[in-house]
Design an enzyme around this catalytic site. Structure first.
Site, PDB file in Angstrom:
ATOM      1  N   CYS A 156       0.824  -1.214   0.000  1.00 45.47           N
ATOM      2  CA  CYS A 156       0.000   0.000   0.000  1.00 45.47           C
ATOM      3  C   CYS A 156       0.849   1.252   0.000  1.00 45.47           C
ATOM      4  O   CYS A 156       0.447   2.279  -0.531  1.00 45.47           O
ATOM      5  CB  CYS A 156      -0.913  -0.014   1.213  1.00 45.47           C
ATOM      6  SG  CYS A 156      -0.013  -0.244   2.740  1.00 45.47           S
ATOM      7  N   GLU A 201      -4.559   2.831  -8.669  1.00 44.04           N
ATOM      8  CA  GLU A 201      -3.617   1.952  -7.973  1.00 44.04           C
ATOM      9  C   GLU A 201      -3.433   0.666  -8.792  1.00 44.04           C
ATOM     10  O   GLU A 201      -4.375  -0.105  -8.946  1.00 44.04           O
ATOM     11  CB  GLU A 201      -4.152   1.611  -6.577  1.00 44.04           C
ATOM     12  CG  GLU A 201      -3.141   0.838  -5.742  1.00 44.04           C
ATOM     13  CD  GLU A 201      -3.711   0.381  -4.395  1.00 44.04           C
ATOM     14  OE1 GLU A 201      -4.850  -0.106  -4.360  1.00 44.04           O
ATOM     15  OE2 GLU A 201      -2.983   0.492  -3.390  1.00 44.04           O
TER      16      GLU A 201
HETATM   17  P1  NAD Z   1      -9.678  -6.521  -0.961  1.00 44.28           P
HETATM   18  O1  NAD Z   1     -10.359  -5.283  -0.496  1.00 44.28           O
HETATM   19  O2  NAD Z   1     -10.115  -7.133  -2.223  1.00 44.28           O
HETATM   20  O3  NAD Z   1      -9.790  -7.671   0.146  1.00 44.28           O
HETATM   21  C1  NAD Z   1      -9.351  -7.470   1.479  1.00 44.28           C
HETATM   22  C2  NAD Z   1     -10.154  -8.361   2.404  1.00 44.28           C
HETATM   23  O4  NAD Z   1     -11.509  -7.931   2.394  1.00 44.28           O
HETATM   24  C3  NAD Z   1     -10.166  -9.835   2.024  1.00 44.28           C
HETATM   25  O5  NAD Z   1     -10.074 -10.617   3.197  1.00 44.28           O
HETATM   26  C4  NAD Z   1     -11.522 -10.007   1.370  1.00 44.28           C
HETATM   27  O6  NAD Z   1     -12.032 -11.316   1.434  1.00 44.28           O
HETATM   28  C5  NAD Z   1     -12.362  -9.054   2.209  1.00 44.28           C
HETATM   29  N1  NAD Z   1     -13.606  -8.601   1.588  1.00 44.28           N
HETATM   30  C6  NAD Z   1     -13.869  -8.434   0.275  1.00 44.28           C
HETATM   31  N2  NAD Z   1     -15.145  -8.009   0.102  1.00 44.28           N
HETATM   32  C7  NAD Z   1     -15.691  -7.890   1.339  1.00 44.28           C
HETATM   33  C8  NAD Z   1     -16.951  -7.491   1.823  1.00 44.28           C
HETATM   34  N3  NAD Z   1     -17.937  -7.127   1.015  1.00 44.28           N
HETATM   35  N4  NAD Z   1     -17.156  -7.484   3.165  1.00 44.28           N
HETATM   36  C9  NAD Z   1     -16.183  -7.835   4.010  1.00 44.28           C
HETATM   37  N5  NAD Z   1     -14.961  -8.240   3.615  1.00 44.28           N
HETATM   38  C10 NAD Z   1     -14.710  -8.263   2.287  1.00 44.28           C
HETATM   39  O7  NAD Z   1      -8.126  -6.152  -0.982  1.00 44.28           O
HETATM   40  P2  NAD Z   1      -6.907  -7.051  -1.502  1.00 44.28           P
HETATM   41  O8  NAD Z   1      -6.957  -7.072  -2.984  1.00 44.28           O
HETATM   42  O9  NAD Z   1      -6.886  -8.316  -0.728  1.00 44.28           O
HETATM   43  O10 NAD Z   1      -5.655  -6.192  -0.999  1.00 44.28           O
HETATM   44  C11 NAD Z   1      -5.037  -5.194  -1.743  1.00 44.28           C
HETATM   45  C12 NAD Z   1      -5.496  -3.814  -1.305  1.00 44.28           C
HETATM   46  O11 NAD Z   1      -5.195  -3.610   0.078  1.00 44.28           O
HETATM   47  C13 NAD Z   1      -4.809  -2.688  -2.039  1.00 44.28           C
HETATM   48  O12 NAD Z   1      -5.739  -1.705  -2.411  1.00 44.28           O
HETATM   49  C14 NAD Z   1      -3.846  -2.123  -0.998  1.00 44.28           C
HETATM   50  O13 NAD Z   1      -3.466  -0.778  -1.193  1.00 44.28           O
HETATM   51  C15 NAD Z   1      -4.619  -2.317   0.260  1.00 44.28           C
HETATM   52  N6  NAD Z   1      -3.733  -2.277   1.423  1.00 44.28           N
HETATM   53  C16 NAD Z   1      -3.706  -1.151   2.206  1.00 44.28           C
HETATM   54  C17 NAD Z   1      -2.842  -1.070   3.295  1.00 44.28           C
HETATM   55  C18 NAD Z   1      -2.757   0.191   4.130  1.00 44.28           C
HETATM   56  O14 NAD Z   1      -2.122   0.148   5.174  1.00 44.28           O
HETATM   57  N7  NAD Z   1      -3.356   1.288   3.725  1.00 44.28           N
HETATM   58  C19 NAD Z   1      -2.019  -2.153   3.602  1.00 44.28           C
HETATM   59  C20 NAD Z   1      -2.062  -3.280   2.787  1.00 44.28           C
HETATM   60  C21 NAD Z   1      -2.939  -3.341   1.697  1.00 44.28           C
END
Ligand code: NAD
Length: 502
Positions: A298, A395
């Site tokens: 991120c 992103e």
């Molecule tokens: P994602 O949002 O697709 O999934 C993250 C989690 O949310 C997973 O466990 C997924 O199953 C769950 N999820 C998905 N839909 C949901 C819903 N409707 N209700 C509840 N939970 C749900 O993200 P990803 O693709 O796994 O991760 C990448 C993203 O994470 C990137 O955008 C990255 O920038 C972000 N990120 C941010 C930080 C930060 O500190 N700001 C750190 C790491 C990653």
């Protein structure tokens, strides 16, 4: 045997049990199968690792009830006793660090050189927040003329932790350790693409003596297990790390039960290089912050803003270095960039290569698939980009850098702020006054001057704009996982308005 072969053989040993039993959920201290299973595959060669229990709303309900039942005793435990358990967890993470690192590499495609450290950072998180257990309830005394007002903090209750697939072990510990330190109990829903190390963490917590129900693991899909967790009435707060659009969905899903939310979301972070900077160090840091961890971080510096006068030489060196980066098997210690997490994400990153070309930017390095198995992308650099292009605004979350030139400080600041995100910024200049002024104007939660991202656990971590809500780190974590309570003692017989006395 080469280091790669040794790592592979050691990993095979660790994976045997997962192949035998699959990955089970852990609810109230017991292994629980899901309603069905889903497969987790390695991005290295697309092979099946093992089946994973697919939790649904019934599993979330059981986990939330277990967390609710375990809450009073865990919250009432002394800080010193909680500290002991958290330190034991840290010790056991260190003991199993090799297993965690190897499994994480295989499950996510991250290079071993980074994952070995990420496992140990997980231990640091438990040790650091373990030390904070004893002061978690601390408050203030705020005397007024007629009252002694004292505040004290209390854990909010059972919380949901939802984590993504990028550096999943480290990120899970970053959320779970402060929640446990505060006295909360937890239901953890890890990302469906990287379940291995979440299971290992839940086993370590159980084996370290964490009472049953204090940490519950439910694997599953976001749209069912994740959704059910955010809607559950016994879950008081959701700590979420993931995409901005998922954060928005979670906010809606949690609205009926008035969930407190803490979001760490996406970023499109600028690294701003002025012509008076130490350019060799700036180059090292810019490369590290976009290509390490496969660019799946991120805080990656995915937008380079470089001053006109130095841009040509800086970009040329960057392109050369990007081409030199070693893309390969994540278990090979020489590897600097491994495969991307899964096919859909790989396709998304490759699509951005086409978008960049179509929008008129110059592909100066990479942008190709490496090999025909696994999701390997060569480190990519686009130059001659403008800030309105999609590759400058969206992103990509891969080893993908977009370079934009600027003429002066005012233009650099305008470009840096002209995105929906505001997570981190990196400023390179030897003019300290400018660095301060620029940081003042930069819309970001965290800014590093003449440095790559170096985390110090007591400092606040989090983003502004569409990059997040709330801060983690130090006492900021407790602000989220705890409630403030005010108790106000009257100091004397102050006058109380006596209504109804005629
Ligand atoms: P994602 O949002 O697709 O999934 C993250 C989690 O949310 C997973 O466990 C997924 O199953 C769950 N999820 C998905 N839909 C949901 C819903 N409707 N209700 C509840 N939970 C749900 O993200 P990803 O693709 O796994 O991760 C990448 C993203 O994470 C990137 O955008 C990255 O920038 C972000 N990120 C941010 C930080 C930060 O500190 N700001 C750190 C790491 C990653």
């Amino acid at each position: 045997m080469s280091d790669l072969a040794t790592h592979q053989a050691t990993l095979d040993g660790y994976l045997t049990r997962f192949r035998d039993t699959g990955i089970l959920n852990l609810i109230d201290g017991k292994d629980v199968a899901g309603v069905s299973t889903f497969d987790t595959c390695s991005p290295v060669d697309e092979s099946l690792i093992c089946p994973v229990a697919k939790g649904g709303s019934a599993d979330i309900d059981a986990a939330a009830k277990a967390a609710k039942a375990a809450f009073p005793a865990w919250a009432a435990m002394t800080g010193a006793a909680r500290k002991k358990v958290l330190h034991k967890i840290a010790d056991m993470i260190v003991e199993r660090a090799e297993e965690i690192a190897l499994c994480e590499c295989w499950d996510t495609g991250q290079a071993f050189r980074f994952m070995a450290k990420a496992a140990l950072r997980g231990a640091d998180n438990f040790r650091y927040f373990g030390d904070m257990c004893v002061s978690a309830q601390d408050g203030q005394s705020l005397p007024s003329a007629q009252h002694m007002n004292v505040t004290k903090r209390y854990p909010i209750g059972p919380v949901g932790v939802i984590t993504p697939w990028n550096t999943p072990f480290m990120l899970s510990t970053w959320k779970i350790a402060p929640a446990l330190a505060a006295g909360c109990t937890v239901v953890h829903k890890p990302a469906e693409f990287s379940p291995l190390t979440a299971r290992i963490l839940s086993e370590i917590c159980r084996d370290a003596g964490l009472p049953d129900g204090v940490l519950n693991l439910v694997n599953g899909m976001g749209e069912d297990a994740g959704r059910a967790l955010t809607e559950h009435p016994d879950i008081k707060a959701i700590a979420f790390v993931g995409e901005s659009k998922t954060g928005s969905m979670i906010m809606k899903q949690g609205a009926d039960t008035l969930k407190r939310v803490h979001f760490e979301l996406g970023g499109k972070n600028p690294v701003v290089v002025f012509d008076d900077a130490d350019l060799e160090r700036a180059l090292d840091a810019a490369i590290f912050m976009i290509y390490s961890l496969n660019g799946e971080r991120c805080t990656s510096s995915s937008r380079l803003l470089v001053q006109d006068s130095i841009a040509e030489e800086f970009e040329a060196k960057l392109a050369q270095r990007a081409k030199n980066i070693v893309v390969g098997h994540p278990l090979d210690p020489a590897t600097e960039v491994g495969p991307l997490i899964h096919k859909v994400h790989f396709d998304k990153v490759m699509e951005y290569v086409e978008i960049g070309k179509a929008d008129g930017a110059t592909l100066a390095a990479g942008g190709t698939r490496q090999g025909d198995k696994g999701y390997f992308v060569t480190p990519t650099l686009f130059t001659d980009a403008t800030n309105d292009m999609r590759i400058a605004q969206e992103e990509v979350f891969g080893p993908f850098l977009t370079s934009i030139r600027f003429k002066d400080e005012a233009e650099a600041l305008a470009l840096a702020n002209d995105v929906q995100y505001g997570l981190t910024g990196y400023v390179w200049t030897n003019d300290l006054t400018r660095a301060m002024r620029f940081s003042d104007g930069l819309e970001a939660g965290m800014i590093w001057v003449n440095s790559e991202n170096v985390r110090h656990l007591p400092t606040p971590f989090g983003g502004t704009k569409n990059s997040g809500i709330g801060r983690d780190g130090g006492d900021w974590s407790f602000e989220f996982y705890m409630e403030q309570k005010l108790v106000s003692f009257a100091l004397g017989n102050h006058k109380i308005q006596a209504l109804g006395k005629g």
